[in-house]
Design a protein around this motif. Structure first.
Motif, PDB file in Angstrom:
ATOM      1  N   LEU C 105       0.840  -1.205   0.000  1.00 12.63           N
ATOM      2  CA  LEU C 105       0.000   0.000   0.000  1.00 12.63           C
ATOM      3  C   LEU C 105       0.873   1.253   0.000  1.00 12.63           C
ATOM      4  O   LEU C 105       0.698   2.160  -0.836  1.00 12.63           O
ATOM      5  N   ALA C 106       1.840   1.293   0.889  1.00 10.54           N
ATOM      6  CA  ALA C 106       2.706   2.474   0.989  1.00 10.54           C
ATOM      7  C   ALA C 106       3.549   2.643  -0.272  1.00 10.54           C
ATOM      8  O   ALA C 106       3.696   3.754  -0.795  1.00 10.54           O
ATOM      9  N   ARG C 107       4.079   1.513  -0.770  1.00  8.87           N
ATOM     10  CA  ARG C 107       4.940   1.606  -1.967  1.00  8.87           C
ATOM     11  C   ARG C 107       4.168   2.047  -3.195  1.00  8.87           C
ATOM     12  O   ARG C 107       4.709   2.743  -4.055  1.00  8.87           O
ATOM     13  N   LYS C 108       2.919   1.607  -3.314  1.00 10.20           N
ATOM     14  CA  LYS C 108       2.101   2.046  -4.457  1.00 10.20           C
ATOM     15  C   LYS C 108       2.017   3.568  -4.466  1.00 10.20           C
ATOM     16  O   LYS C 108       2.075   4.208  -5.514  1.00 10.20           O
ATOM     17  N   ILE C 109       1.880   4.132  -3.265  1.00 11.05           N
ATOM     18  CA  ILE C 109       1.735   5.588  -3.174  1.00 11.05           C
ATOM     19  C   ILE C 109       3.064   6.297  -3.405  1.00 11.05           C
ATOM     20  O   ILE C 109       3.168   7.162  -4.268  1.00 11.05           O
ATOM     21  N   VAL C 110       4.097   5.906  -2.673  1.00  9.66           N
ATOM     22  CA  VAL C 110       5.347   6.665  -2.744  1.00  9.66           C
ATOM     23  C   VAL C 110       6.243   6.269  -3.919  1.00  9.66           C
ATOM     24  O   VAL C 110       7.218   6.963  -4.209  1.00  9.66           O
ATOM     25  N   GLY C 111       5.904   5.170  -4.579  1.00 13.18           N
ATOM     26  CA  GLY C 111       6.728   4.729  -5.709  1.00 13.18           C
ATOM     27  C   GLY C 111       6.756   5.750  -6.833  1.00 13.18           C
ATOM     28  O   GLY C 111       7.755   5.889  -7.526  1.00 13.18           O
ATOM     29  N   LEU C 137       4.923   5.804   5.633  1.00  8.98           N
ATOM     30  CA  LEU C 137       4.792   7.132   5.026  1.00  8.98           C
ATOM     31  C   LEU C 137       5.614   8.163   5.805  1.00  8.98           C
ATOM     32  O   LEU C 137       6.256   9.035   5.206  1.00  8.98           O
ATOM     33  N   LEU C 138       5.619   8.027   7.118  1.00 11.71           N
ATOM     34  CA  LEU C 138       6.451   8.932   7.923  1.00 11.71           C
ATOM     35  C   LEU C 138       7.924   8.722   7.604  1.00 11.71           C
ATOM     36  O   LEU C 138       8.688   9.683   7.436  1.00 11.71           O
ATOM     37  N   LYS C 139       8.300   7.464   7.498  1.00 11.66           N
ATOM     38  CA  LYS C 139       9.680   7.121   7.155  1.00 11.66           C
ATOM     39  C   LYS C 139      10.089   7.733   5.812  1.00 11.66           C
ATOM     40  O   LYS C 139      11.246   8.101   5.608  1.00 11.66           O
ATOM     41  N   GLU C 140       9.124   7.821   4.888  1.00  5.38           N
ATOM     42  CA  GLU C 140       9.415   8.368   3.553  1.00  5.38           C
ATOM     43  C   GLU C 140       9.338   9.898   3.531  1.00  5.38           C
ATOM     44  O   GLU C 140       9.505  10.502   2.477  1.00  5.38           O
ATOM     45  N   GLY C 141       9.021  10.517   4.686  1.00  2.64           N
ATOM     46  CA  GLY C 141       9.099  11.974   4.757  1.00  2.64           C
ATOM     47  C   GLY C 141       7.779  12.723   4.808  1.00  2.64           C
ATOM     48  O   GLY C 141       7.773  13.970   4.705  1.00  2.64           O
ATOM     49  N   ALA C 142       6.669  12.026   4.917  1.00  2.00           N
ATOM     50  CA  ALA C 142       5.387  12.729   5.040  1.00  2.00           C
ATOM     51  C   ALA C 142       5.454  13.673   6.237  1.00  2.00           C
ATOM     52  O   ALA C 142       6.015  13.332   7.279  1.00  2.00           O
ATOM     53  N   SER C 143       4.870  14.858   6.078  1.00  4.03           N
ATOM     54  CA  SER C 143       4.942  15.832   7.176  1.00  4.03           C
ATOM     55  C   SER C 143       3.957  15.471   8.286  1.00  4.03           C
ATOM     56  O   SER C 143       4.212  15.746   9.457  1.00  4.03           O
ATOM     57  N   ASP C 280      11.735  -2.699   3.692  1.00  3.85           N
ATOM     58  CA  ASP C 280      12.998  -2.532   2.967  1.00  3.85           C
ATOM     59  C   ASP C 280      13.040  -3.440   1.739  1.00  3.85           C
ATOM     60  O   ASP C 280      13.558  -3.058   0.691  1.00  3.85           O
ATOM     61  N   ILE C 281      12.510  -4.653   1.909  1.00  2.62           N
ATOM     62  CA  ILE C 281      12.449  -5.564   0.762  1.00  2.62           C
ATOM     63  C   ILE C 281      11.519  -5.006  -0.302  1.00  2.62           C
ATOM     64  O   ILE C 281      11.840  -5.004  -1.498  1.00  2.62           O
ATOM     65  N   ALA C 282      10.371  -4.471   0.125  1.00  5.04           N
ATOM     66  CA  ALA C 282       9.399  -3.917  -0.825  1.00  5.04           C
ATOM     67  C   ALA C 282      10.020  -2.797  -1.656  1.00  5.04           C
ATOM     68  O   ALA C 282       9.719  -2.644  -2.847  1.00  5.04           O
ATOM     69  N   CYS C 283      10.895  -2.011  -1.035  1.00  3.27           N
ATOM     70  CA  CYS C 283      11.514  -0.880  -1.732  1.00  3.27           C
ATOM     71  C   CYS C 283      12.377  -1.325  -2.915  1.00  3.27           C
ATOM     72  O   CYS C 283      12.629  -0.561  -3.829  1.00  3.27           O
ATOM     73  N   LYS C 284      12.831  -2.574  -2.858  1.00  2.32           N
ATOM     74  CA  LYS C 284      13.711  -3.059  -3.939  1.00  2.32           C
ATOM     75  C   LYS C 284      12.944  -3.697  -5.087  1.00  2.32           C
ATOM     76  O   LYS C 284      13.539  -4.160  -6.049  1.00  2.32           O
ATOM     77  N   ILE C 285      11.627  -3.781  -4.963  1.00  4.76           N
ATOM     78  CA  ILE C 285      10.825  -4.463  -5.986  1.00  4.76           C
ATOM     79  C   ILE C 285      10.060  -3.432  -6.802  1.00  4.76           C
ATOM     80  O   ILE C 285       9.494  -2.489  -6.246  1.00  4.76           O
ATOM     81  N   ASP C 286      10.053  -3.617  -8.111  1.00  6.52           N
ATOM     82  CA  ASP C 286       9.222  -2.753  -8.960  1.00  6.52           C
ATOM     83  C   ASP C 286       7.757  -3.099  -8.747  1.00  6.52           C
ATOM     84  O   ASP C 286       7.369  -4.266  -8.866  1.00  6.52           O
ATOM     85  N   GLU C 287       6.959  -2.069  -8.470  1.00  4.16           N
ATOM     86  CA  GLU C 287       5.525  -2.390  -8.353  1.00  4.16           C
ATOM     87  C   GLU C 287       4.925  -2.525  -9.764  1.00  4.16           C
ATOM     88  O   GLU C 287       5.400  -2.008 -10.713  1.00  4.16           O
TER      89      GLU C 287
END
Lengths: 287, 287, 287
Positions: C105-111, C137-143, C280-287
């Motif tokens: 869910l998070a990766r779909k948004i921030v990808g 989302l916080l980890k990715e920088g959401a305010s 972290d694993i999700a970040c390495k995969i293309d959605e």
């Protein structure tokens, strides 16, 4: 044709250990059941007997496990009653790993040592591993095997049972103190500790004073170990003029025996691996 | 992609028999559950439906078994309710082996014999195997199929149920004695015994006096067999002018049908193998 | 050496879903247990730890699942206590698919979207998926990430727990009406619905009036969906000037993350995949 192993475990949750070893021994699939009682055995065993025919039955086998040795032995009796003529499958009985562990323990000792006409003392030896080890040492020619318990009534009961079950004559003894142990080790050549984890049974003061003593072995892997100055990885190390065999060295060899036994199951459809025949398999393996 | 079979068994301990046959039919892994009730089905079936997509769903299938035929049929209804559109997997229903056994039994008879306009009597035939066999013989053109029970009320109830479920018209009958059986076999061409193990139902004195009788078949493998002078391995043997089919010959063919059915499950994702369609599969196999 | 996965599930019936995914990720065999409680863990885990040695332990791993996230987390604690030194196996914790779903869910948004300095609102977000998504989302920088519940006490409790567990600062909120939701979406850029199946949470009248809103995502696959005008297959579709991510698009990516995580388990014997590392694993995969 796939090699199928039917795991019947008397414990509610069937052993993971036994399953991993089976896979590592070439089994293709395990059909696993926990909480098995003798009355449930027939239907399960028939499922194995009546699905493959003739020589193909060598690809189906049964492993009987569980924490309680006598419960698993009762399963073994129930399993054997299901068979008739050549319609049968191979069976391995190794509850709590007792048969493979005892075989490894005995082989570690006699593999490099002539035990004929020697005396062995198995401390806290009335459990399954101690009993089986006694059996194997007698078979290899030990002149006397003493089995100790904290209660003489217990070791005498075991001596009686071993006489009737295996025609094996062991010497029952009681050991409740360091002094008892010291006296028991007089004229002994081999001392084995089969106590529970983290219980020290044989202090250095005792074994160093036992002048005839040549070999010590211990199946306890959790400190304090059963024998003082023992290391779990000792694999025949000489120390203070005596040879030491620790729990990990014995355990590694137990794994070899366990795997080799599983492999043997699939060589025919009528192999029965129990406390007697597992030892024969162990004898063919280099420790 | 691995072929996965979800075994849902209504018995507390899932069948070993069904698992061995599945492995021998090319299934890669079985995910096995016992004690399954209709309310537990949804989550299990969704796990199969939602993990693979599109054509890959042909690699996932469900086997429904158990000793109680009606309990397994209820599972089948619950399973079907989980599916929607093309999101579904193939399903085989063979509780107690009833469908595959009945198909083997009927095919043994009609495979080499024109049953059209012939009369068959199925003794002790109100159980699942007898009922299904009756259905298949009627389908193949038998003019009359008599189903006997020790209680006419039982066979009448079954006749009513078969009428409503399959629009199949069987003749209910009561057989409590050798005399009853003798009377029922008058003008019959085929006699089938579906009684419990070790119960003799058809003495030689009765079948030898039945002049029109040409074929006898028996599913009981435990002596005394259902038909006197039958041998379990009889596979169309002629004896005293009549043809015999014994339990092992039928059982061997049942295994072929069972394996072929399992294999069929993985040809598509929408196959439903039940008492009707398993017979169609049996018709394509040489006995 | 075969790749073995020990599945410990807190539900009485272990998940079929998790087993199918494991097989599809290259696992050779699954040893599966349901109804697992922390007190039963030790013996099972020891069975895995003590059967293979050294680097071979990378071929044994544990999957912890179940419907109740906290129950599975307790299993994870019990499992970790069994390990010592290098005698350990890799572990994946994904109860109810919460970690892999939230990561998808998070990766779909921030990808494809820079969430830095943006505000996200997670409606009905106090469950495991919502909480974890907030964390990512916080980890990715959401305010700011707002987590809503129908009861402010619930969202405040979750905010407190997330602060203490992850040092993550979320904004608790209550949403009991369309008006509440409208107010909460003011100045928001991302709206996510994590409600139960078939519950509509975000009507078009609300999201179309939210002028800063750019992205909506929904994990509910059963109509009515969480967001009005959402389609389950939406995978970044633009509609009315906003981007939509539906449950099936997210679910498909979740499957990729789940499979990739399982594969990762077998690369070493000391991998711990939990709500942090699965992302972290999700970040390495293309959605």
């Amino acid at each position: 044709m796939k090699k199928l192993l039917l795991q019947l475990d008397t414990d509610p949750v069937p052993s993971v250990f036994d399953q991993v070893v089976a896979y590592d021994s070439g089994v293709d699939h395990i059909i696993s059941y926990g909480g098995v009682t003798p009355d449930k055995v027939e239907n399960l065993v028939h499922g194995l007997m009546f699905t493959r025919g003739g020589k193909q039955l060598a690809n189906s086998a049964i492993f009987l496990g569980g924490s309680h040795v006598s419960a698993s032995q009762q399963l073994a009796e129930a399993v054997k009653k299901c068979f008739f003529g050549s319609v049968r499958v191979s069976v391995m009985l190794d509850p709590n790993g007792a048969n493979t562990t005892a075989a490894a323990l005995a082989r570690k000792i006699v593999g490099n040592y002539d035990i004929r006409a020697k005396k062995a003392v198995i401390l806290a030896g009335t459990g399954p591993v101690g009993q089986r080890c006694a059996l194997y040492l007698l078979k290899e020619g030990a002149s006397e095997v003493v089995l100790t318990s904290r209660h003489i009534s217990r070791s005498m009961a075991v001596a009686k049972e071993m006489q009737s079950r295996y025609q094996a004559r062991i010497t029952p003894a009681e050991s409740r103190s360091t002094e008892d142990t010291r006296a028991l080790l007089e004229n002994a050549h081999v001392a084995i500790t089969c106590g529970p984890p983290a219980v020290s049974l044989l202090p250095q003061s005792v074994w160093s004073a036992a002048l005839t003593l040549e070999i010590m072995a211990d199946v306890n892997a959790v400190p304090p170990l059963g024998v003082e100055e023992m290391k779990v990885t000792d694999d025949g190390v000489e120390r203070f003029g005596k040879r030491f065999y620790g729990a990990i060295a014995i355990g590694n060899f137990k794994m070899k025996i366990h795997r080799s036994s599983i492999t043997s199951l699939f060589k025919s459809n009528d192999c029965l691996l129990d406390e007697i025949t597992i030892y024969d398999i162990a004898c063919k393996i280099d420790e």
